[in-house]
Design a protein around this motif. Sequence first.
Motif, PDB file in Angstrom:
ATOM      1  N   LEU A  50      44.360  11.098  -7.661  1.00  0.00           N
ATOM      2  CA  LEU A  50      43.891  12.404  -8.112  1.00  0.00           C
ATOM      3  C   LEU A  50      42.374  12.526  -7.972  1.00  0.00           C
ATOM      4  CD1 LEU A  50      44.682  15.087  -9.356  1.00  0.00           C
ATOM      5  CD2 LEU A  50      44.483  14.053 -11.624  1.00  0.00           C
ATOM      6  N   THR A  51      41.661  11.496  -8.429  1.00  0.00           N
ATOM      7  CA  THR A  51      40.195  11.507  -8.342  1.00  0.00           C
ATOM      8  C   THR A  51      39.755  11.636  -6.885  1.00  0.00           C
ATOM      9  OG1 THR A  51      40.251   9.953 -10.170  1.00  0.00           O
ATOM     10  CG2 THR A  51      38.131  10.248  -9.066  1.00  0.00           C
ATOM     11  N   ARG A  52      40.382  10.820  -6.039  1.00  0.00           N
ATOM     12  CA  ARG A  52      40.004  10.824  -4.629  1.00  0.00           C
ATOM     13  C   ARG A  52      40.287  12.182  -3.982  1.00  0.00           C
ATOM     14  NH1 ARG A  52      37.919   7.200  -0.355  1.00  0.00           N
ATOM     15  NH2 ARG A  52      38.828   7.995   1.562  1.00  0.00           N
ATOM     16  N   PHE A  53      41.446  12.731  -4.276  1.00  0.00           N
ATOM     17  CA  PHE A  53      41.792  14.024  -3.681  1.00  0.00           C
ATOM     18  C   PHE A  53      40.740  15.072  -4.053  1.00  0.00           C
ATOM     19  CE2 PHE A  53      43.502  18.285  -4.098  1.00  0.00           C
ATOM     20  CZ  PHE A  53      43.938  18.520  -2.801  1.00  0.00           C
ATOM     21  N   CYS A  54      40.400  15.117  -5.338  1.00  0.00           N
ATOM     22  CA  CYS A  54      39.451  16.134  -5.790  1.00  0.00           C
ATOM     23  C   CYS A  54      38.090  15.926  -5.142  1.00  0.00           C
ATOM     24  CB  CYS A  54      39.318  16.089  -7.318  1.00  0.00           C
ATOM     25  SG  CYS A  54      40.851  16.551  -8.138  1.00  0.00           S
ATOM     26  N   GLU A  55      37.669  14.683  -5.092  1.00  0.00           N
ATOM     27  CA  GLU A  55      36.354  14.370  -4.522  1.00  0.00           C
ATOM     28  C   GLU A  55      36.292  14.800  -3.051  1.00  0.00           C
ATOM     29  OE1 GLU A  55      34.221  10.548  -2.759  1.00  0.00           O
ATOM     30  OE2 GLU A  55      35.554  10.108  -4.450  1.00  0.00           O
ATOM     31  N   LYS A  56      37.333  14.469  -2.301  1.00  0.00           N
ATOM     32  CA  LYS A  56      37.339  14.787  -0.866  1.00  0.00           C
ATOM     33  C   LYS A  56      37.510  16.283  -0.624  1.00  0.00           C
ATOM     34  CE  LYS A  56      36.520  10.809   0.727  1.00  0.00           C
ATOM     35  NZ  LYS A  56      35.278  10.574   1.493  1.00  0.00           N
ATOM     36  N   HIS A  57      38.281  16.929  -1.482  1.00  0.00           N
ATOM     37  CA  HIS A  57      38.497  18.367  -1.328  1.00  0.00           C
ATOM     38  C   HIS A  57      37.182  19.125  -1.552  1.00  0.00           C
ATOM     39  CE1 HIS A  57      40.461  22.251  -1.584  1.00  0.00           C
ATOM     40  NE2 HIS A  57      40.003  22.431  -2.818  1.00  0.00           N
ATOM     41  N   VAL A  58      36.417  18.678  -2.519  1.00  0.00           N
ATOM     42  CA  VAL A  58      35.131  19.314  -2.791  1.00  0.00           C
ATOM     43  C   VAL A  58      34.145  19.028  -1.653  1.00  0.00           C
ATOM     44  CG1 VAL A  58      33.113  19.223  -4.316  1.00  0.00           C
ATOM     45  CG2 VAL A  58      35.407  19.389  -5.297  1.00  0.00           C
ATOM     46  N   ALA A  59      34.241  17.814  -1.112  1.00  0.00           N
ATOM     47  CA  ALA A  59      33.321  17.430  -0.030  1.00  0.00           C
ATOM     48  C   ALA A  59      33.472  18.333   1.194  1.00  0.00           C
ATOM     49  CB  ALA A  59      33.547  15.967   0.364  1.00  0.00           C
ATOM     50  N   VAL A  60      34.668  18.918   1.386  1.00  0.00           N
ATOM     51  CA  VAL A  60      34.855  19.821   2.523  1.00  0.00           C
ATOM     52  C   VAL A  60      34.786  21.281   2.078  1.00  0.00           C
ATOM     53  CG1 VAL A  60      36.120  18.221   3.987  1.00  0.00           C
ATOM     54  CG2 VAL A  60      37.378  19.626   2.337  1.00  0.00           C
ATOM     55  N   HIS A  61      34.089  21.517   0.966  1.00  0.00           N
ATOM     56  CA  HIS A  61      33.799  22.883   0.563  1.00  0.00           C
ATOM     57  C   HIS A  61      34.983  23.576  -0.118  1.00  0.00           C
ATOM     58  CE1 HIS A  61      30.748  26.192   1.338  1.00  0.00           C
ATOM     59  NE2 HIS A  61      30.030  25.113   1.172  1.00  0.00           N
ATOM     60  N   ALA A 126      52.845  18.697  -0.088  1.00  0.00           N
ATOM     61  CA  ALA A 126      52.265  17.479  -0.654  1.00  0.00           C
ATOM     62  C   ALA A 126      50.764  17.562  -0.426  1.00  0.00           C
ATOM     63  CB  ALA A 126      52.828  16.236   0.027  1.00  0.00           C
ATOM     64  N   ALA A 127      50.021  16.580  -0.939  1.00  0.00           N
ATOM     65  CA  ALA A 127      48.582  16.510  -0.656  1.00  0.00           C
ATOM     66  C   ALA A 127      48.207  15.053  -0.437  1.00  0.00           C
ATOM     67  CB  ALA A 127      47.789  17.103  -1.802  1.00  0.00           C
ATOM     68  N   VAL A 128      47.165  14.834   0.349  1.00  0.00           N
ATOM     69  CA  VAL A 128      46.764  13.468   0.709  1.00  0.00           C
ATOM     70  C   VAL A 128      45.422  13.140   0.058  1.00  0.00           C
ATOM     71  CG1 VAL A 128      46.263  11.897   2.606  1.00  0.00           C
ATOM     72  CG2 VAL A 128      47.937  13.731   2.923  1.00  0.00           C
ATOM     73  N   ALA A 129      45.420  12.098  -0.766  1.00  0.00           N
ATOM     74  CA  ALA A 129      44.203  11.711  -1.478  1.00  0.00           C
ATOM     75  C   ALA A 129      43.119  11.244  -0.513  1.00  0.00           C
ATOM     76  CB  ALA A 129      44.533  10.599  -2.469  1.00  0.00           C
ATOM     77  N   GLU A 130      43.500  10.431   0.463  1.00  0.00           N
ATOM     78  CA  GLU A 130      42.544   9.810   1.384  1.00  0.00           C
ATOM     79  C   GLU A 130      41.512  10.810   1.898  1.00  0.00           C
ATOM     80  OE1 GLU A 130      44.327   8.427   5.002  1.00  0.00           O
ATOM     81  OE2 GLU A 130      42.411   7.861   5.872  1.00  0.00           O
ATOM     82  N   THR A 131      41.988  11.980   2.348  1.00  0.00           N
ATOM     83  CA  THR A 131      41.095  12.922   3.019  1.00  0.00           C
ATOM     84  C   THR A 131      40.987  14.273   2.309  1.00  0.00           C
ATOM     85  OG1 THR A 131      43.010  13.431   4.396  1.00  0.00           O
ATOM     86  CG2 THR A 131      41.357  11.978   5.342  1.00  0.00           C
ATOM     87  N   GLY A 132      41.627  14.417   1.154  1.00  0.00           N
ATOM     88  CA  GLY A 132      41.594  15.714   0.460  1.00  0.00           C
ATOM     89  C   GLY A 132      42.360  16.784   1.202  1.00  0.00           C
ATOM     90  N   ASN A 185      51.249  22.014   8.798  1.00  0.00           N
ATOM     91  CA  ASN A 185      49.810  22.256   8.855  1.00  0.00           C
ATOM     92  C   ASN A 185      49.093  21.377   7.839  1.00  0.00           C
ATOM     93  OD1 ASN A 185      50.989  25.500   9.212  1.00  0.00           O
ATOM     94  ND2 ASN A 185      49.843  24.516  10.837  1.00  0.00           N
ATOM     95  N   LEU A 186      48.247  20.494   8.328  1.00  0.00           N
ATOM     96  CA  LEU A 186      47.422  19.682   7.435  1.00  0.00           C
ATOM     97  C   LEU A 186      46.092  20.408   7.289  1.00  0.00           C
ATOM     98  CD1 LEU A 186      48.057  16.139   8.988  1.00  0.00           C
ATOM     99  CD2 LEU A 186      49.459  17.392   7.348  1.00  0.00           C
ATOM    100  N   ILE A 187      45.798  20.838   6.072  1.00  0.00           N
ATOM    101  CA  ILE A 187      44.621  21.676   5.853  1.00  0.00           C
ATOM    102  C   ILE A 187      43.603  20.937   4.993  1.00  0.00           C
ATOM    103  CG2 ILE A 187      43.795  23.854   4.876  1.00  0.00           C
ATOM    104  CD1 ILE A 187      46.525  25.046   5.485  1.00  0.00           C
ATOM    105  N   THR A 188      42.398  20.833   5.498  1.00  0.00           N
ATOM    106  CA  THR A 188      41.346  20.098   4.800  1.00  0.00           C
ATOM    107  C   THR A 188      40.120  21.006   4.698  1.00  0.00           C
ATOM    108  OG1 THR A 188      42.237  18.154   5.933  1.00  0.00           O
ATOM    109  CG2 THR A 188      40.178  17.851   4.739  1.00  0.00           C
ATOM    110  N   GLY A 189      40.057  21.761   3.645  1.00  0.00           N
ATOM    111  CA  GLY A 189      38.929  22.670   3.450  1.00  0.00           C
ATOM    112  C   GLY A 189      39.135  24.002   4.139  1.00  0.00           C
ATOM    113  N   PRO A 190      38.240  24.948   3.851  1.00  0.00           N
ATOM    114  CA  PRO A 190      38.338  26.263   4.482  1.00  0.00           C
ATOM    115  C   PRO A 190      37.983  26.204   5.964  1.00  0.00           C
ATOM    116  CG  PRO A 190      36.377  26.147   3.100  1.00  0.00           C
ATOM    117  CD  PRO A 190      37.112  24.855   2.911  1.00  0.00           C
ATOM    118  N   SER A 191      38.279  27.288   6.656  1.00  0.00           N
ATOM    119  CA  SER A 191      37.989  27.397   8.087  1.00  0.00           C
ATOM    120  C   SER A 191      36.479  27.338   8.324  1.00  0.00           C
ATOM    121  CB  SER A 191      38.539  28.739   8.571  1.00  0.00           C
ATOM    122  OG  SER A 191      37.973  29.096   9.806  1.00  0.00           O
TER     123      SER A 191
END
Lengths: 217, 271, 478
Positions: A50-61, A126-132, A185-191
């Motif tokens: 959970l921590t990792r997912f949130c951290e990485k998700h924020v890192a990509v805006h 699902a969601a992936v912690a590694e990369t958010g 579709n693997l989505i990592t942050g906004p466009s």
Amino acid sequence: MSEARLEILNNIRKSLTAGEPKTSQRTSELRARLKYTAPQIQPGFTDDNLTRFCEKHVAVHGTYEFIKLVDIEAAVLKYLQGLDIDPQIHLGAGPCLDQVKWSEGVFTYKKSADKNTRVAVSEAFAAVAETGTLVMCSGSDLLPSHNFLPDDHIVIVDCDRIVRYQEDVWPLLRTGDHFPQRAINLITGPSKTGDIEQTIQYGAHGPRRLHVLIVKD
Amino acid sequence: MRIGSVISILMKTHQSNSPITVGLFVTCLADLIRPQVAFAAVSLLESAQCEVRVPRGQSCCGQPALNSGDRANSIEIAKQVITEFSDVDYVVVPSGSCADTLKNKYPTLFSKDMRWARRAQKLADKTWELTKFLFEKVELKGIDAALDGVCTYHDSCTGLRELLIYEQPRELLKQVKGLRLKELKDSNVCCGFGGLFSLKYSDISTHLVSDKCTEICNSDADMVLGGDLGCLLNIAGRLRRDNKKARVFHIAEVLAGMTDGPAIGDPEESE
Amino acid sequence: MSEISSIQRVEFQDRVRTALNDVNLQRAMAKAKSGFVDKRLEAKSALPEFDQIRDAARDIKDHVLSNLDTYLELYEEKVIENGGHVHWARDAEEACSIIAEICKASGARTVTKGKSMVSEEMYLNPALEAVGMEVVETDLGEYIVQLAGETPSHIIAPAVHKTREQITDLFHEHHSPLGYTDRVTQREALVNEARSVLRERFVSADVGITGANFLVAETGANVIVTNEGNGDLTSSLPKVHIVTAGIEKVIPSLEDLSVLLRVLARSATGQEFSAYTSIYSGPRRPEDGEGPEAYHVVLLDNGRSSMLGGDYQSMLRCIRCGACLNHCPVYGAIGGHAYGWIYPGPMGSVLTPLLNGFDSAVDLPNACTLNGRCKEVCPVHIPLSDLLLKHRTEQHERKLTSATSRWILTAWTWLVRRPRFYQAVMAIPLWTMNRISRGSGRLRWIPFGRGWTDTRDFPVPSRKSFLRQWYSQEKGHE
């Protein structure tokens, strides 16, 4: 068509004569390799999923908040209010999202997004912690246009569906219905785009903002 | 065969008591343009208790032919170098790219000739670039050189990437009294020399060496050092043309304390 | 032959000169220069397992290449199972006519395209326009390049050579007739304007054409990796989706995909993961509420099958990340267009002669300092600089190099193999150069060396070579 196919495959075989011989045994070995795959080398990290997912998700805006299952509607409305957007949403589906009883003032559309769609609300497979990363699949009531056309994309993630690595998603997909779905579709942050002066601008063609509601009861 | 191997063991035992013999592969650029680099290399090797030999039958390692895709002529030159350096313990080269030629390129030339392939491999195994040899092999301590000034270092590409030479010159320079090393931005980016490239594609080469010299000037160092004369001639040539102040030396000259005379491309003292 | 190569040489050298004197290009390249390099290094440093993953990525590609026929058959089987069609094209022309036929048969008028280098390789846009299709590129960089009437100058950043001012001019010229009469100059406004213009195109297109970063044999899927989402809109909105891919793009399973994805974005842009990685398998299913009714894959050979099993097989590992371009000093100096074909930089200099013929691009393998930075950063360990050297050998053996240069090399070899004679002969230029320089330490002109001395001094050689000094000092060595 079949003539070109034959010629290309024959040319490959001719070029590979020094390589591994083509036998029916080899073919079934390769078939087996496709069936029984295992993760190879993966990056190590110590944070919990959970921590990792949130951290990485924020890192990509991306932005996120924790909510309870019963608060999905309230969270969506609050988010829209913050952006001064009318409560008209294109709606996806999913175990959490399907439980929401939308109030009368909220207009929900179960149809494809179009060029004027402002908001879509979806639930991630699902969601992936590694990369958010959010994993979105196409299917009944699951419309990929929701992922790519709206200005704002709100995605519900069930906390229990956050897995550690990308490779943890594949078995979930394989054992689920309709595999392989037409669109995964693997989505990592906004466009975003860096095509003008190699400088990142958000909202290239897809959503300008990506907001995740993590359901944690 | 048995007797032969016994004799070779005996000889090895004998050798371990006598100083190691090092064949200096001078390189054609040091030989013709900057002999002081070779004298410096000899002096450094002797201070590390090596017995230095300079086989007379040497000239060039063959890079111009090799990098032009001329295998036949490269093979001829390689055979000559292999033969000339067959009876020394080590071959030391004051250039990363020439060392790489002996070490990594010669063995690829003899895929159809096992006898020469073996001989090429033997040469390869005992070939070292100078700073790598001094730092890793003989662990040279007590360098008696002084140089008051700020130096920066250009990492020549082949030495850096094929022979992994990066910290060796920097570690050795720490022993030079008064020398302060200031890292060069993009020190690992090509200076645009590339041998014949600098003549055939001189426009591109000029662009690259201009970028390199801009960074050298930005570093505000008094001196720029490197381990490959080709790059240093290119850099010095451009700095001199633009009347920039930074002086250019081969690292061997600095380590051997031979920096009193003119730097590369500088006027002679008497002038 | 040497006539051909001398014409090409002039052309290449002219393009290089034009590029080096192009103020806009130089400004744009200077701006892009360190960004990619720094970001990649940062991403690599943040991942201790990077090199192990790189090894694994190489091994996967090698495994596929040595079983390519089987993997292609397995992949094809799955595409058909998913309801898609697989077409095989021996060359660019065949690929174009297959795609044109599909477009015509579906009654299409407009085509949107996601960025695809293989479609550039087959000159697809002019071929489709020739049969009456309107083709719109949707990747922002590729769109800019299309408006300018150019081809991409970088395999992942097609408009890296354009400055913001140039883009402003292009948008103003092409968007004014559409009602966007304000001249916008800021990055954000430019991106928004393109978003708005292209939105209309996305929703009205009849056919969408994308490339494929990978083809997955396990599921019969094509994978596309983008940051903008344009590839996804191209794949999902039109009623026909056509995928173009080289035959080397197939990989075994989704687990293999994960390995390759971990090195792709890091090597390309220094991102851990791109914004959109999408895996598309076939046309819409009965349960789907949207999606294309037809799904076609066009597999292009165009010389690739002949590269297998030979000296250049490793080039087929390439995942088109662009790291070798970003780290190439020559590419950084001259940009992509000077290379003369759609694949620039080190990967292009290796690939172009293989796909277009050895005598088609004699300069490319030579216009390289062999600094090896490309090989160092390649995520699948393609020994690019070694392959360039191999090309040079091949050129020499096929006599594609000039007779004069071959003669000079032979004469010079003859000389260096006679060291005593060589020493005596070389004493003449040493003496002469010293006379001319008059102690200045430098020469401003040397015969046959204008390429050097036009822009650089030549440091004056020693009066007496080292070997002559050594042997006159130490007779004992004789």
